[in-house]
Structures are given as structure tokens and as C-alpha cells.
Design a protein around this motif. Structure first.
Motif, PDB file in Angstrom:
ATOM      1  N   SER A 117       0.845  -1.185   0.000  1.00  0.00           N
ATOM      2  CA  SER A 117       0.000   0.000   0.000  1.00  0.00           C
ATOM      3  C   SER A 117       0.881   1.235   0.000  1.00  0.00           C
ATOM      4  CB  SER A 117      -0.890   0.017   1.242  1.00  0.00           C
ATOM      5  OG  SER A 117      -0.108   0.251   2.401  1.00  0.00           O
ATOM      6  N   ASP A 118       0.247   2.389  -0.034  1.00  0.00           N
ATOM      7  CA  ASP A 118       1.005   3.631   0.052  1.00  0.00           C
ATOM      8  C   ASP A 118       0.724   4.329   1.382  1.00  0.00           C
ATOM      9  OD1 ASP A 118      -1.557   4.341  -0.346  1.00  0.00           O
ATOM     10  OD2 ASP A 118      -1.233   5.502  -2.176  1.00  0.00           O
ATOM     11  N   ALA A 119       0.365   3.517   2.391  1.00  0.00           N
ATOM     12  CA  ALA A 119       0.011   4.082   3.698  1.00  0.00           C
ATOM     13  C   ALA A 119       1.151   4.936   4.265  1.00  0.00           C
ATOM     14  CB  ALA A 119      -0.351   2.966   4.677  1.00  0.00           C
ATOM     15  N   LEU A 120       2.387   4.541   4.014  1.00  0.00           N
ATOM     16  CA  LEU A 120       3.531   5.282   4.549  1.00  0.00           C
ATOM     17  C   LEU A 120       4.383   5.849   3.412  1.00  0.00           C
ATOM     18  CD1 LEU A 120       4.670   2.875   7.435  1.00  0.00           C
ATOM     19  CD2 LEU A 120       3.127   4.825   7.577  1.00  0.00           C
ATOM     20  N   ALA A 121       3.762   6.031   2.253  1.00  0.00           N
ATOM     21  CA  ALA A 121       4.514   6.507   1.097  1.00  0.00           C
ATOM     22  C   ALA A 121       5.156   7.857   1.384  1.00  0.00           C
ATOM     23  CB  ALA A 121       3.589   6.623  -0.117  1.00  0.00           C
ATOM     24  N   ALA A 159       4.289  -1.117   3.194  1.00  0.00           N
ATOM     25  CA  ALA A 159       3.355   0.000   3.351  1.00  0.00           C
ATOM     26  C   ALA A 159       3.865   1.245   2.627  1.00  0.00           C
ATOM     27  CB  ALA A 159       3.118   0.302   4.821  1.00  0.00           C
ATOM     28  N   GLY A 160       4.945   1.096   1.886  1.00  0.00           N
ATOM     29  CA  GLY A 160       5.389   2.189   1.027  1.00  0.00           C
ATOM     30  C   GLY A 160       6.506   3.044   1.581  1.00  0.00           C
ATOM     31  N   VAL A 481      -1.715  -5.328   6.858  1.00  0.00           N
ATOM     32  CA  VAL A 481      -0.309  -4.970   6.634  1.00  0.00           C
ATOM     33  C   VAL A 481      -0.092  -3.481   6.922  1.00  0.00           C
ATOM     34  CG1 VAL A 481       1.543  -4.831   4.932  1.00  0.00           C
ATOM     35  CG2 VAL A 481       0.010  -6.804   4.942  1.00  0.00           C
ATOM     36  N   ALA A 482      -0.995  -2.647   6.420  1.00  0.00           N
ATOM     37  CA  ALA A 482      -0.848  -1.206   6.638  1.00  0.00           C
ATOM     38  C   ALA A 482      -0.915  -0.880   8.126  1.00  0.00           C
ATOM     39  CB  ALA A 482      -1.942  -0.456   5.877  1.00  0.00           C
ATOM     40  N   GLN A 483      -1.830  -1.541   8.818  1.00  0.00           N
ATOM     41  CA  GLN A 483      -1.979  -1.300  10.253  1.00  0.00           C
ATOM     42  C   GLN A 483      -0.746  -1.793  11.021  1.00  0.00           C
ATOM     43  OE1 GLN A 483      -5.249  -3.375  12.228  1.00  0.00           O
ATOM     44  NE2 GLN A 483      -5.927  -1.408  13.037  1.00  0.00           N
ATOM     45  N   ALA A 484      -0.230  -2.949  10.634  1.00  0.00           N
ATOM     46  CA  ALA A 484       0.980  -3.480  11.276  1.00  0.00           C
ATOM     47  C   ALA A 484       2.131  -2.494  11.099  1.00  0.00           C
ATOM     48  CB  ALA A 484       1.340  -4.839  10.676  1.00  0.00           C
ATOM     49  N   ALA A 485       2.200  -1.861   9.924  1.00  0.00           N
ATOM     50  CA  ALA A 485       3.272  -0.895   9.660  1.00  0.00           C
ATOM     51  C   ALA A 485       3.069   0.367  10.493  1.00  0.00           C
ATOM     52  CB  ALA A 485       3.303  -0.552   8.175  1.00  0.00           C
ATOM     53  N   LEU A 487       1.419   0.806  13.247  1.00  0.00           N
ATOM     54  CA  LEU A 487       1.536   0.578  14.685  1.00  0.00           C
ATOM     55  C   LEU A 487       2.870  -0.054  15.064  1.00  0.00           C
ATOM     56  CD1 LEU A 487      -2.063  -0.799  15.346  1.00  0.00           C
ATOM     57  CD2 LEU A 487      -1.189   1.479  15.889  1.00  0.00           C
ATOM     58  N   ARG A 488       3.689  -0.362  14.052  1.00  0.00           N
ATOM     59  CA  ARG A 488       4.982  -1.043  14.282  1.00  0.00           C
ATOM     60  C   ARG A 488       4.747  -2.370  15.001  1.00  0.00           C
ATOM     61  NH1 ARG A 488       5.546   3.388  11.279  1.00  0.00           N
ATOM     62  NH2 ARG A 488       6.399   5.210  12.320  1.00  0.00           N
ATOM     63  N   GLU A 489       3.770  -3.113  14.537  1.00  0.00           N
ATOM     64  CA  GLU A 489       3.422  -4.381  15.204  1.00  0.00           C
ATOM     65  C   GLU A 489       3.284  -5.511  14.188  1.00  0.00           C
ATOM     66  OE1 GLU A 489      -0.079  -3.694  17.582  1.00  0.00           O
ATOM     67  OE2 GLU A 489       1.071  -2.661  19.129  1.00  0.00           O
ATOM     68  N   PRO A 490       4.415  -6.049  13.730  1.00  0.00           N
ATOM     69  CA  PRO A 490       4.343  -7.103  12.718  1.00  0.00           C
ATOM     70  C   PRO A 490       3.621  -8.363  13.195  1.00  0.00           C
ATOM     71  CG  PRO A 490       6.612  -6.726  13.437  1.00  0.00           C
ATOM     72  CD  PRO A 490       5.789  -5.637  14.030  1.00  0.00           C
ATOM     73  N   HIS A 491       3.454  -8.531  14.503  1.00  0.00           N
ATOM     74  CA  HIS A 491       2.776  -9.747  14.965  1.00  0.00           C
ATOM     75  C   HIS A 491       1.342  -9.821  14.450  1.00  0.00           C
ATOM     76  CE1 HIS A 491       1.106  -7.102  18.149  1.00  0.00           C
ATOM     77  NE2 HIS A 491       0.127  -7.973  18.203  1.00  0.00           N
ATOM     78  N   ARG A 492       0.784  -8.656  14.068  1.00  0.00           N
ATOM     79  CA  ARG A 492      -0.575  -8.665  13.524  1.00  0.00           C
ATOM     80  C   ARG A 492      -0.646  -9.466  12.229  1.00  0.00           C
ATOM     81  NH1 ARG A 492      -4.012  -4.624  15.603  1.00  0.00           N
ATOM     82  NH2 ARG A 492      -3.027  -3.667  17.393  1.00  0.00           N
ATOM     83  N   VAL A 493       0.436  -9.451  11.472  1.00  0.00           N
ATOM     84  CA  VAL A 493       0.459 -10.215  10.228  1.00  0.00           C
ATOM     85  C   VAL A 493       0.404 -11.715  10.538  1.00  0.00           C
ATOM     86  CG1 VAL A 493       1.816 -10.787   8.176  1.00  0.00           C
ATOM     87  CG2 VAL A 493       1.694  -8.412   8.967  1.00  0.00           C
TER      88      VAL A 493
END
Length: 554
Positions: A117-121, A159-160, A481-485, A487-493
Motif C-alpha cells: 500500500s502507500d500508507a507510509l509513502a 506499506a510504502g 499490513v498497513a496497520q501493522a506498519a 503501529l509497528r506491530e508485525p505480529h498482527r500479520v
RNA sequence: GCCCCCGUAGCUCAGUGGAUAGAGCGUCGGACUUCUAAUCCGUUGGUCGCAGGUUCGAAUCCUGCCGGGGGCGCCA
């Protein structure tokens, strides 16, 4: 139809209703993105939105009245089968079977890009993790970030964000000399100094170094310390790189603390801090007034004997990272370093940055190992510590990485070696990997039986309840994926993959992709193959974000 | 003393203001001449540590307390 498309459609409904005068709110009160989520209960539909509840007060309308208005308009959108208003004002949306099934095609067309995604582009992120001293093997305390930091880097990139993964090599200071003195003592068969390094690896290191450079033993003693130190440094850094490579953790930059001093970065850092007016002298030392920004005490940069503190390097390193164009500097530290958070934030503020935005310090709680119900504390290789290499040897890379990344770093983690090496359902990594292997197996069987995707795709045939659930899960992946990025929480994936695997296994149990016996191949079989392969793609994409392999066979 | 993290089912843990709080394991009982049963289905299980507050709505946000873990350096 993807949830993102549905969300956009719902936003269009809001904008149109506002333009008609049916929705009395200001233009800037229309949310930039409208939340669309899977409801907990399946009977509530495919997707749900609480937008009516959120806007009711601003519009001066009763939530249910607003929801009714939006529902009537959303029902007109192609692909939307029905919209129900429930409870206080939720919109429960059901898609046409065919519109929902289109997602399988969307996923397969996107391939490895599905989930990006481009959430953090546009953001440049510096991600520093592990940063161990080059004086010994990486140990259990480093493993959590070796896995989670690497996964976070992958998730941020997906997340971009532009991500630079950085390992800070603490190759300066008295611990390096103690390291050199320890190797030298071992090389001479003398006892290791009290304040030296006592792991068994020191003796092995001494043996290797002497074998390579026997003439080191002939140098004057004072020179020997430095010579053994440098040789040991080279060995340990190479060993750390090697084991991280085997673990699948990659760094873009190995930043030597020494170069911070030789390149003038320390001077530039000090200059920056002086410009901002937070440096002062007292008791013969040079201080940084970090208490201006919430730290509990001021910190020394230059000791009264003229030498630099470790903190001085930290400040210079931060300024250097920012000068290299990174918007956000993320530090991943162990719980034993949480006292650093305040001073690091203060450093950013002292450098004239926004400590709420330009610097983030994530704290990971401790990891313990359990085997046979007993805590594991000793390592044969290193004497007193468990190494990353030990962990890889005991449980393998996939099990280690997955087990480490599926847990929130806020909680202390106990890895039970017996569980994560078990090839059963109570070991989540196998559950997810098996789901992927199963999708691959179904694809192979389909091919051999003449079921081909190219022959048909009729998403209206994906009408089983388990297919609606599976499609819903697949649609959630980009948001997860965007939310994990963010929130800095890869465990969500990882948690998502477990749910997806479960939805797939259930579907597999109910819906066959291949015909039985002499049964002819139908469009239902072909269309289901699209869904099978789309699931396979998402499982593979998700496992890749965690650095865990997606096996074709198990 | 001050600071950080945690407290959710018997166990390990998800759940960053939404509907009847979930999963795996465990318990007990079902489904294999299998598109791989490393799977699936059913069953059992909760005062979300305690007490207040904020609001249409709190496991989630705020305050205080209790319990567990970790940390406080002119060390590196």
C-alpha cells in the motif's frame, strides 16, 4: 469488490449526500477514509461500517436516521446486494456473490504486490536494531529483534516507506580492550581477567587467531592487546553477519561507532546541539541539558578527564541519521534499556527535532527458553549464554522466526522448544505453512486433472458460506499490513495468517477444487481454483513479510 | 523513591471506543478406500486484577490502588 473499493464507494455516498443537502456537515468533516471492517458475527454481513455513529453528532442527526439514509443510497451501488442498519446505527453490508468473488482475480493479478500500500509513502525510516557489541556471539537477548526488527522492516516497506535497516557496531570503548585482553590471555593459556569475557568462545577465538597469525604472540604485550582485539573484532563481526544471514535478517548499513568519530560526525553532532543552546559546562565536564525535555537528569557528553561518553556517540549518531535524510528514526531496544527512552527523546528535542515524530523507541520485553518444562539458561557453545546459532540449530529458522514474530513485543515471551519443534496443530508455524503447502498441492492436483484457471472464472459460483468467509479474510490483508506498519506491530500479520489458514482449511473441507472419480470438470471447479490460488498468494505474501518460508510440500 | 511493560477461559495469548469478548492448547465426543486427517466438526470453559471517572457506548481512554517482570551510573 475489495474493502478499499467499498470504503471509497461509501465515501462517495457521503459526499453526494452532503452535496444534495441531505447530510448537513462541513466538507472537512467527511473522513478521508471511511472505516470498513469485517463484523465479528457472520450473520451481520460481509462488511460493516460505524461511520453513521461517528458522524451523527456532527450532522445533528440521530445515528439510526443517518444510517438509514446512507443505507438507502449505498444499496444502489453496483456489487452491493443489501445494506442493513443494526444496533445503534451500524451499516451491515452484504456484497453480491460475484462482486465478492472478483477479489480472487484482483489478488492473482496483483500477485506478490497484493498487500502493498502507500500508507507510509514518502516516509524515509531508519530502523536500527540488535546493535550488539562485536565481542561475542549474538545471544537470546538479540534474537527477538533479529526476527521482529527484520519483519518490521519488511512490513514498513510493504506499506510504502523507504526503509534503511541499520546495525550500530559498538566497536569503541573499554569493552573492546577487555575483549582483546581476554583473547590474549587465552592465547597464552593465562586466566581471563576478572572484568574480561569468559565464554568458551574466547578460547576458540584465540586458537583460530593464533593459527592464522602466529606472529602475534611475539609482539610486545601492549601491542598484542590491540592486535588480538582487532583480530577478534573481525572474527566476531563476520560471525554475527553470518548467523544473521542464515537467519534471513538483512542490514543495509553496518555503522561503526569508530567512523562516527573519524568522520567528524561527533563534532557535527555537538555543533548541532550547541546551536540549539542545550550544551553547558559544569564540574569540568560538558553536559547536555536533557532535562529541558523531560529527561530525569542532565547527561554528560565529555567527562572531566576529556574523554567522550557513550551517550556522546548516541547523540552524534542520531544527528547523523537525520542528516542522511531519514524522517523517522526507530530504535528497537530490549527492556533492560527502557531507561534510554527519555534521554533519546530528549536528544531529538535538543537537536531541534520533534520527539513525537522524528524518533520512536520501541521496547521489547525479555525472551526465555523452556525445554522439558525447565528453563534453558546455558549454551554449550558460549558457556554462559544461549546464542542465536543455538536457537537455529535447535528449532530451525522458520519456527524461531515465526514464534518470535507472532507475539507482541510488549509481553515477555517464553519459547517452549518442545512446542515449536512439534509438527502438530499446537505449533502455529506448522499450521500456517501446512495451509500453504495444501494450496500448492491442490494446484498440482488440479493441473494434473485438467482443471485450468484460464478456462473459466465465474465468481458468482463461489456461493458457499465458507467462501464468503475466506474472501472476507483475503480482503483484509492489505489493511492488516498497513496497520501493522503504522503501529509497528508485525505480529498482527502472523495472527492474521493463522486466521486465514483456518478459513482456508475449513473451505478445503467443504469445497472440492478437483472432481471426484469420473465426475466432469465444471466451472465451479475452475473458479474454486482461482480462490485456492489467491489464498496461496496471500499466505505466501504474508509469510514473506515475516521472513518465513512458504513450502510447496510438507 | 521514581520510570517502563504486563494482568483477558485451566494453560499460552489475540483483541489501538462498537454489536452476544475470541483463537490455539487442554477436557470430552465425532469425521480418513483423504484434492495430504500436519485437517475438519461438535463439547467444555470468563466478576477482561480491583475501585472510581470520561460517553450514546470501555477489555480498550483517564486517575488511584493491588499483584508480577524490568530499569535507574561522569559503565559500555
Amino acid at each position: 469488490m475489495t474493502p478499499a473499493e467499498l470504503s471509497a464507494a461509501l465515501r462517495d455516498v457521503l459526499l453526494t449526500a452532503r452535496a444534495d443537502g441531505a447530510l448537513p456537515i462541513d466538507a472537512d468533516q467527511v473522513p478521508a477514509s471511511v472505516t470498513v471492517e469485517r463484523p465479528r458475527q457472520r450473520e451481520h454481513g460481509d462488511w460493516a461500517s460505524n461511520v453513521a455513529l461517528q458522524l451523527a453528532k456532527k450532522a445533528g442527526m440521530a445515528p439510526r436516521a443517518l444510517a438509514d439514509l446512507l443505507a438507502a443510497r449505498l444499496t444502489q451501488v453496483p456489487g452491493v446486494a443489501s445494506v442493513d442498519v443494526a444496533g445503534p446505527g451500524f451499516l451491515n453490508i452484504t456484497l453480491d456473490t460475484a462482486a465478492a468473488g472478483e477479489l480472487a482475480r484482483t489478488i492473482l493479478e496483483a500477485g506478490a504486490d497484493y498487500g502493498r500500500s502507500d500508507a507510509l509513502a514518502g516516509q524515509s525510516v531508519d530502523l536500527e536494531f540488535i546493535s550488539a557489541n562485536p565481542t561475542g556471539p549474538l545471544h537470546l537477548g538479540h534474537t527477538r529483534w533479529a526476527a521482529v526488527g527484520d519483519a518490521l522492516g519488511r512490513v514498513l516497506a510493504a506499506a510504502g516507506a523507504r526503509v534503511t535497516r541499520e546495525f550500530y557496531v559498538n566497536d569503541l570503548g573499554v569493552q573492546m580492550d577487555r575483549f582483546g585482553a581476554s583473547i590474549m590471555a587465552a592465547a597464552h593459556g593465562e586466566p581471563i581477567p576478572e572484568d574480561g569475557y569468559h565464554g568458551d568462545y574466547v578460547a576458540d577465538l584465540a586458537t583460530s587467531i593464533v593459527a592464522e597469525q602466529p606472529d602475534l604472540l611475539d609482539l610486545p604485550r601492549e601491542e598484542q592487546v590491540a592486535a588480538f582485539r582487532e583480530a577478534g573484532y573481525a572474527h566476531q563481526l563476520a560471525a554475527q553477519k553470518d548467523v544473521l544471514g542464515r537467519f534471513g535478517t538483512h542490514f543495509d548499513v553496518w555503522y561503526s561507532e569508530r567512523t562516527l568519530h573519524t568522520s567528524g560526525a561527533v563534532d557535527r553532532g555537538f555543533e548541532r546541539l550547541r546551536e540549539q543552546g542545550h550544551v553547558f559546562e559544569a564540574d569540568g565536564a560538558v553536559w547536555l541539558r536533557t532535562t529541558d525535555f523531560g529527561d530525569d537528569k542532565d547527561r554528560v557528553l565529555v567527562k572531566s578527564d576529556g574523554s567522550l561518553t557513550y551517550f556522546a556517540s548516541d547523540t552524534a549518531y542520531y544527528v547523523d541519521k537525520r542528516s542522511r535524510g531519514h524522517d523517522v528514526c526507530i530504535y528497537l531496544l530490549g527492556a533492560d534499556h527502557h531507561g534510554y527512552v527519555g534521554r533519546l527523546k530528549a536528544v531529538a528535542a535538543c537537536a531541534g527535532d520533534d520527539p513525537e515524530h522524528n524518533i520512536e523507541v520501541l521496547i521489547g520485553q525479555l525472551v526465555n527458553l523452556l525445554q522439558g518444562g525447565e528453563p534453558v539458561r546455558m549454551s554449550k557453545r558460549a558457556g554462559t549464554i544461549i546464542t542465536l546459532a543455538d536457537l537455529i540449530e535447535w528449532v530451525g529458522v522458520d519456527a524461531a522466526r515465526y514464534s518470535l514474530t507472532r507475539a507482541s513485543t510488549d509481553s515477555p515471551l517464553t519459547l517452549d522448544i518442545d512446542v515449536i519443534t512439534r509438527k502438530t496443530n499446537d505449533n502455529p508455524v506448522f499450521y500456517v505453512q501446512y495451509a500453504h503447502a495444501r494450496t500448492a498441492n491442490v494446484s498440482r492436483n488440479a493441473e494434473s486433472l485438467g482443471v485450468r484457471r484460464a478456462d473459466a472464472f465465474d465468481p458468482g459460483l463461489l456461493d458457499d458460506a465458507s467462501e464468503a468467509v475466506l474472501l472476507g479474510m483475503l480482503g483484509e490483508f492489505p489493511r492488516v499490513v498497513a496497520q501493522a506498519a503504522e503501529l509497528r506491530e508485525p505480529h498482527r500479520v502472523a495472527r492474521y495468517l493463522e486466521e486465514l489458514a483456518s478459513a482456508y482449511h475449513k473451505w478445503y473441507d467443504r469445497c472440492r477444487v478437483t472432481p471426484v472419480g469420473e465426475e466432469p470438470v465444471t466451472d465451479t471447479h475452475r473458479t474454486r481454483l482461482w480462490l485456492n490460488d489467491a489464498t496461496r498468494q496471500v499466505l505466501a505474501n504474508g509469510l514473506d513479510l515475516l521472513g518465513v518460508s512458504a513450502p510447496e510440500r510438507m
